[in-house]
Each structure stands twice: as C-alpha cells, then as structure tokens.
Scaffold this motif. Structure first.
Motif, PDB file in Angstrom:
ATOM      1  N   UNK A  81       0.812  -1.211   0.000  1.00 23.53           N
ATOM      2  CA  UNK A  81       0.000   0.000   0.000  1.00 23.53           C
ATOM      3  C   UNK A  81       0.849   1.267   0.000  1.00 23.53           C
ATOM      4  N   UNK A  82       1.993   1.207   0.654  1.00 27.31           N
ATOM      5  CA  UNK A  82       2.825   2.402   0.808  1.00 27.31           C
ATOM      6  C   UNK A  82       3.464   2.861  -0.509  1.00 27.31           C
ATOM      7  N   UNK A  83       3.453   2.000  -1.529  1.00 28.31           N
ATOM      8  CA  UNK A  83       4.110   2.367  -2.783  1.00 28.31           C
ATOM      9  C   UNK A  83       3.163   2.389  -3.980  1.00 28.31           C
ATOM     10  N   UNK A  84       1.913   2.042  -3.767  1.00 30.00           N
ATOM     11  CA  UNK A  84       0.949   2.022  -4.874  1.00 30.00           C
ATOM     12  C   UNK A  84       0.868   3.383  -5.545  1.00 30.00           C
ATOM     13  N   UNK A  85       0.880   3.357  -6.867  1.00 32.28           N
ATOM     14  CA  UNK A  85       0.799   4.592  -7.624  1.00 32.28           C
ATOM     15  C   UNK A  85       2.138   5.236  -7.899  1.00 32.28           C
ATOM     16  N   UNK A  86       3.188   4.834  -7.197  1.00 37.61           N
ATOM     17  CA  UNK A  86       4.521   5.405  -7.412  1.00 37.61           C
ATOM     18  C   UNK A  86       5.515   4.390  -7.955  1.00 37.61           C
ATOM     19  N   UNK A  87       5.323   3.123  -7.615  1.00 39.13           N
ATOM     20  CA  UNK A  87       6.245   2.066  -8.029  1.00 39.13           C
ATOM     21  C   UNK A  87       5.586   1.216  -9.110  1.00 39.13           C
ATOM     22  N   UNK A  88       6.388   0.783 -10.066  1.00 41.01           N
ATOM     23  CA  UNK A  88       5.904  -0.111 -11.114  1.00 41.01           C
ATOM     24  C   UNK A  88       6.906  -1.235 -11.322  1.00 41.01           C
ATOM     25  N   UNK A  89       6.437  -2.466 -11.179  1.00 42.27           N
ATOM     26  CA  UNK A  89       7.288  -3.617 -11.422  1.00 42.27           C
ATOM     27  C   UNK A  89       7.013  -4.148 -12.821  1.00 42.27           C
TER      28      UNK A  89
ATOM     29  N   UNK B  27      10.436   0.474 -11.358  1.00 47.70           N
ATOM     30  CA  UNK B  27      10.442   1.915 -11.616  1.00 47.70           C
ATOM     31  C   UNK B  27       9.889   2.612 -10.382  1.00 47.70           C
ATOM     32  N   UNK B  28      10.658   3.560  -9.866  1.00 49.78           N
ATOM     33  CA  UNK B  28      10.251   4.271  -8.652  1.00 49.78           C
ATOM     34  C   UNK B  28      10.137   5.749  -8.977  1.00 49.78           C
ATOM     35  N   UNK B  29       8.951   6.279  -8.852  1.00 54.67           N
ATOM     36  CA  UNK B  29       8.702   7.696  -9.103  1.00 54.67           C
ATOM     37  C   UNK B  29       8.381   8.420  -7.808  1.00 54.67           C
ATOM     38  N   UNK B  30       8.508   9.735  -7.848  1.00 53.80           N
ATOM     39  CA  UNK B  30       8.155  10.580  -6.691  1.00 53.80           C
ATOM     40  C   UNK B  30       8.764  10.037  -5.407  1.00 53.80           C
ATOM     41  N   UNK B  31      10.062   9.825  -5.439  1.00 58.51           N
ATOM     42  CA  UNK B  31      10.736   9.236  -4.283  1.00 58.51           C
ATOM     43  C   UNK B  31      10.588  10.109  -3.041  1.00 58.51           C
ATOM     44  N   UNK B  32      10.453   9.437  -1.911  1.00 57.29           N
ATOM     45  CA  UNK B  32      10.315  10.102  -0.616  1.00 57.29           C
ATOM     46  C   UNK B  32      11.456   9.660   0.297  1.00 57.29           C
TER      47      UNK B  32
END
Length: 121
Positions: free
Chosen positions: A62-70, A82-87
């Motif tokens: 849940x913590x990465x939904x919408x930002x990470x793509x496998x 793929x990791x977008x909008x890194x925090x």
C-alpha cells in the motif's frame, strides 16, 4: 543457491525517479513470479511489489501504490522496479527475489547484495 544481481540504486532528491534492475541468474527462473523487497535501517525486510511469472499480474504494498511499477523483460531475463516521486521514507536497500508463491509473495531463502536507495529531502 540462487543469487540475484540488483542494480540501479543511488542517492537522489525527494521527488526524483529511479529504475532498479534485477538480473536473473538462470533462464529457468523466467517463469517464476518475482518480487522486490526493501530493508530500511533498523527495520525488517518488507515486501514492495510482485509480478506473476506468466500472466503479467502485479501487486504492490500500500505504501508504494501509484509510485512504483514492477515489470519484467523475458528477452533480457531481467526484472525492473520503476520508482517515481521518491520520498525520504523510501530510503532502504532494495532486493529482488523469486517467489515460491505469487499469492503469498513468499521469497526464496537466498538473497543478493541488494542496491542502496537513499532519498534526501
């Protein structure tokens, strides 16, 4: 013992993107479901994302939904994250592993070296 080779990590600013790669050491693993996991300092290794071996289904923490793509490239025998909008809270060592079960996201017992992702604010 299966050894995966992760790469692509680095030190980035919050909001930036990274693409992690995981080279599978054996083509016989190409039909296995694969997963990405991460371990932050002082914490246990947690599930991040998984991709099915045959039908392309994916699932995420849940913590990465919408930002990470496998994703996976069967020609190159490689799995990507793929990791977008890194925090800053994404800072961790990222590992890939084959899964004995896509549904349970249960990894094999052996792990590679991982790749370090450090996100500064």
């Amino acid at each position: 013992q299966v050894m995966f080779v992760e790469s692509g990590g680095g030190s980035v600013q919050a909001g930036e993107s990274l693409t992690l790669s995981c080279a599978l050491p054996d083509r016989r693993l190409s039909s296995y479901p694969m997963g990405w996991f991460r371990q932050a300092p002082g914490k246990e290794r947690d599930f991040v994302a998984a991709i099915h071996g045959n039908n392309g289904m994916t699932k995420y923490a849940d913590s990465v939904k919408g930002r990470f793509t496998i994703s996976r490239d069967y020609e190159k025998n490689t799995v990507y994250l793929q990791i977008n909008s890194l925090k800053p809270e994404d800072t961790a060592i990222y590992y890939c592993n084959a899964l004995t079960s896509y549904g349970l996201a249960k990894p094999l017992d052996s792990w590679g070296q991982g790749t370090q992702v450090t996100v500064s604010s």
